[in-house]
Design a protein around this motif. Structure first.
Motif, PDB file in Angstrom:
ATOM      1  N   MET A   5     -44.408 -25.270 -41.404  1.00 19.24           N
ATOM      2  CA  MET A   5     -43.633 -26.197 -40.387  1.00 19.24           C
ATOM      3  C   MET A   5     -44.421 -26.612 -39.442  1.00 19.24           C
ATOM      4  SD  MET A   5     -39.894 -23.924 -41.008  1.00 19.24           S
ATOM      5  CE  MET A   5     -39.117 -25.492 -40.195  1.00 19.24           C
ATOM      6  N   ASP A   6     -43.818 -27.642 -38.942  1.00 23.26           N
ATOM      7  CA  ASP A   6     -44.362 -28.266 -37.577  1.00 23.26           C
ATOM      8  C   ASP A   6     -43.215 -29.018 -36.746  1.00 23.26           C
ATOM      9  OD1 ASP A   6     -46.086 -28.547 -35.201  1.00 23.26           O
ATOM     10  OD2 ASP A   6     -46.768 -30.435 -36.129  1.00 23.26           O
ATOM     11  N   LYS A   7     -42.935 -28.704 -35.580  1.00 24.05           N
ATOM     12  CA  LYS A   7     -41.848 -29.608 -34.934  1.00 24.05           C
ATOM     13  C   LYS A   7     -40.596 -29.728 -35.462  1.00 24.05           C
ATOM     14  CE  LYS A   7     -45.698 -32.398 -32.715  1.00 24.05           C
ATOM     15  NZ  LYS A   7     -46.396 -33.539 -32.481  1.00 24.05           N
ATOM     16  N   GLY A   8     -40.204 -28.632 -36.160  1.00 21.00           N
ATOM     17  CA  GLY A   8     -39.027 -28.679 -36.943  1.00 21.00           C
ATOM     18  C   GLY A   8     -38.734 -29.279 -38.274  1.00 21.00           C
ATOM     19  N   GLU A   9     -39.901 -29.402 -38.767  1.00 22.70           N
ATOM     20  CA  GLU A   9     -40.077 -30.206 -40.146  1.00 22.70           C
ATOM     21  C   GLU A   9     -41.095 -29.498 -41.129  1.00 22.70           C
ATOM     22  OE1 GLU A   9     -41.117 -34.354 -39.632  1.00 22.70           O
ATOM     23  OE2 GLU A   9     -39.219 -34.902 -38.506  1.00 22.70           O
ATOM     24  N   VAL A  10     -40.625 -29.620 -42.392  1.00 25.01           N
ATOM     25  CA  VAL A  10     -41.590 -28.974 -43.448  1.00 25.01           C
ATOM     26  C   VAL A  10     -42.924 -30.120 -43.556  1.00 25.01           C
ATOM     27  CG1 VAL A  10     -42.077 -28.344 -45.866  1.00 25.01           C
ATOM     28  CG2 VAL A  10     -40.011 -27.909 -44.426  1.00 25.01           C
ATOM     29  N   VAL A  11     -44.182 -29.594 -43.284  1.00 25.44           N
ATOM     30  CA  VAL A  11     -45.228 -30.334 -43.512  1.00 25.44           C
ATOM     31  C   VAL A  11     -45.811 -30.257 -44.508  1.00 25.44           C
ATOM     32  CG1 VAL A  11     -47.922 -30.441 -42.308  1.00 25.44           C
ATOM     33  CG2 VAL A  11     -45.908 -29.821 -40.932  1.00 25.44           C
ATOM     34  N   GLN A  12     -45.967 -28.998 -45.418  1.00 25.91           N
ATOM     35  CA  GLN A  12     -46.106 -28.880 -46.819  1.00 25.91           C
ATOM     36  C   GLN A  12     -45.543 -27.434 -47.175  1.00 25.91           C
ATOM     37  OE1 GLN A  12     -50.467 -29.325 -47.472  1.00 25.91           O
ATOM     38  NE2 GLN A  12     -50.277 -28.903 -49.811  1.00 25.91           N
ATOM     39  N   GLN A  13     -45.270 -27.508 -48.619  1.00 26.92           N
ATOM     40  CA  GLN A  13     -44.897 -26.135 -49.247  1.00 26.92           C
ATOM     41  C   GLN A  13     -45.502 -26.241 -50.528  1.00 26.92           C
ATOM     42  OE1 GLN A  13     -40.689 -26.354 -50.511  1.00 26.92           O
ATOM     43  NE2 GLN A  13     -40.502 -28.359 -49.448  1.00 26.92           N
ATOM     44  N   PRO A  53     -54.614 -29.437 -49.165  1.00 28.48           N
ATOM     45  CA  PRO A  53     -53.956 -29.623 -47.834  1.00 28.48           C
ATOM     46  C   PRO A  53     -53.597 -31.253 -48.021  1.00 28.48           C
ATOM     47  CG  PRO A  53     -56.166 -29.643 -47.586  1.00 28.48           C
ATOM     48  CD  PRO A  53     -56.139 -29.036 -48.930  1.00 28.48           C
ATOM     49  N   ALA A  54     -52.454 -31.173 -47.552  1.00 32.16           N
ATOM     50  CA  ALA A  54     -51.447 -32.757 -47.378  1.00 32.16           C
ATOM     51  C   ALA A  54     -51.857 -33.481 -46.194  1.00 32.16           C
ATOM     52  CB  ALA A  54     -49.892 -32.530 -47.606  1.00 32.16           C
ATOM     53  N   SER A  55     -52.583 -32.719 -45.207  1.00 33.67           N
ATOM     54  CA  SER A  55     -52.889 -33.584 -44.039  1.00 33.67           C
ATOM     55  C   SER A  55     -54.001 -32.830 -42.989  1.00 33.67           C
ATOM     56  CB  SER A  55     -51.505 -33.811 -42.991  1.00 33.67           C
ATOM     57  OG  SER A  55     -51.433 -32.654 -42.570  1.00 33.67           O
ATOM     58  N   GLU A  56     -54.551 -33.338 -42.158  1.00 26.22           N
ATOM     59  CA  GLU A  56     -55.544 -32.834 -41.489  1.00 26.22           C
ATOM     60  C   GLU A  56     -54.950 -31.514 -40.813  1.00 26.22           C
ATOM     61  OE1 GLU A  56     -59.136 -31.954 -39.866  1.00 26.22           O
ATOM     62  OE2 GLU A  56     -58.623 -33.333 -41.499  1.00 26.22           O
ATOM     63  N   PHE A  57     -53.734 -31.889 -40.448  1.00 30.67           N
ATOM     64  CA  PHE A  57     -52.993 -30.624 -39.496  1.00 30.67           C
ATOM     65  C   PHE A  57     -52.960 -29.370 -40.474  1.00 30.67           C
ATOM     66  CE2 PHE A  57     -48.979 -28.104 -39.313  1.00 30.67           C
ATOM     67  CZ  PHE A  57     -49.172 -27.674 -37.847  1.00 30.67           C
ATOM     68  N   VAL A  58     -52.639 -29.406 -41.821  1.00 24.94           N
ATOM     69  CA  VAL A  58     -52.591 -28.409 -42.708  1.00 24.94           C
ATOM     70  C   VAL A  58     -54.011 -27.771 -42.844  1.00 24.94           C
ATOM     71  CG1 VAL A  58     -52.230 -27.633 -45.147  1.00 24.94           C
ATOM     72  CG2 VAL A  58     -50.812 -29.317 -44.244  1.00 24.94           C
ATOM     73  N   ARG A  59     -54.789 -28.542 -42.940  1.00 27.34           N
ATOM     74  CA  ARG A  59     -56.419 -28.191 -43.160  1.00 27.34           C
ATOM     75  C   ARG A  59     -56.797 -27.461 -41.867  1.00 27.34           C
ATOM     76  NH1 ARG A  59     -58.214 -32.623 -44.224  1.00 27.34           N
ATOM     77  NH2 ARG A  59     -58.198 -32.553 -46.525  1.00 27.34           N
TER      78      ARG A  59
END
Length: 310
Positions: free
Chosen positions: A208-216, A226-232
């Motif tokens: 999660m990040d900023k109240g939302e699910v980024v990847q599961q 990884p779905a995004s650079e944030f996940v990586r």
């Protein structure tokens, strides 16, 4: 078992959770992880209505949670937190028996259940009449977990349960909760900020990040896709390979039909742990024994390089 559908929660006009959609399957070990203030603890507390959601729906066992009396709902869900929350003037036995007593269990039933849980958490009968101040931090946390499991709840919620413990005790309790999950098949939802703890315990990982699910997905999915650079970046590019090795065991990678007459490692050891043994011994091959200490095969250092592909 638990379904979030477009769930939102605000505190003082600021969104803590936004449009959250999440499914937690029966018997699954789900770990919520993310940056500080990302909404993971709020999400956990909305499950047992310690925090009420503002919008959307949350279903438990097919029913919207607001149809349940909050106390009745919480008695179907064990809850373990970092501070344990033990009653200081109650014995270990009385602390564990909190919910069964409220549910009207008989004294023999309670006594039997306390014995079962002490055995499950590797605590002997001498702990029954001790008080929290007579226990170490790790022992207090075990009692907190035992209390959460006492009434045989359908769901176990855990909010940073091992966060205040030293690394050795923390690792031991992680192994205990993994063993309890394997034995009981209970639905467990755990919140942690520790990436390695999350990777070690989760069947399903929710970032999660900023109240939302980024990847599961499974830990391996988040590490390898990884779905995004944030996940990586979250999982650490510099430690990515080492963390991937924690997702497979020596038993899975060992070559059958080979053997060495040397000190063997056990099949349950992760490849990350095996890597340390390779380096410490200065070797490129390690014999592996199964759970009954029978020869299983040989792990080759070169095979660690094949993990991403497999």
């Amino acid at each position: 078992m638990i379904d979030f559908n477009a769930v939102s929660k605000q505190f003082a006009g600021k969104a803590a959770v936004s449009n959250l959609t999440l499914n937690i399957a029966k018997g699954q070990f789900t770990v919520l992880i993310g940056t500080s203030g990302c909404g993971k603890s709020t999400t956990l507390k909305m499950i047992n209505r310690l925090v009420e959601h503002d919008a959307g729906t949350i279903q438990f066992a097919g029913e919207e949670i607001r149809r349940f009396n909050p106390q009745a709902l919480r008695r179907r869900m064990g809850y373990a937190i970092q501070s344990t929350g033990l009653f200081p003037h109650w014995t270990v036995e009385k602390n564990i028996a909190t919910v069964p007593t409220l549910l009207g269990w008989s004294k023999p039933q309670i006594a039997q259940r306390v014995s079962e849980l002490l055995a499950l958490l590797n605590m002997d009968e001498s702990f029954r009449q001790r008080y929290p101040h007579q226990l170490s931090g790790g022992q207090q946390q075990r009692v907190g977990v035992a209390r959460a499991l006492a009434a045989d709840p359908e769901v176990l919620l855990m909010d940073e349960p091992f966060g205040a413990l030293d690394p050795v005790t923390r690792a031991t309790l992680q192994q205990e909760i993994a063993r309890i999950h394997q034995l009981s098949g209970k639905t467990i939802v755990l919140v942690t900020h520790d990436i390695d703890e999350a990777l070690a315990l989760a069947d399903r990982l929710v970032l999660m990040d900023k109240g939302e699910v980024v990847q599961q997905g499974t830990p391996v999915e988040l590490l390898t896709k990884p779905a995004s650079e944030f996940v990586r970046q979250f999982f650490g590019q510099s430690e990515w390979g080492i963390r991937l090795l924690s997702q497979a065991s020596a038993g899975q990678a060992a070559r059958r039909g080979e053997w060495l007459e040397e000190d063997a490692i056990v099949e349950s050891m992760t490849l990350r742990e095996a890597l340390s043994v390779f380096i410490a011994r200065g070797t490129d091959k390690l014999p592996v024994r199964d759970g009954q200490l029978r020869p299983l095969g040989v792990l080759h250092f070169a095979d660690l390089l094949q993990q991403k592909r497999s």
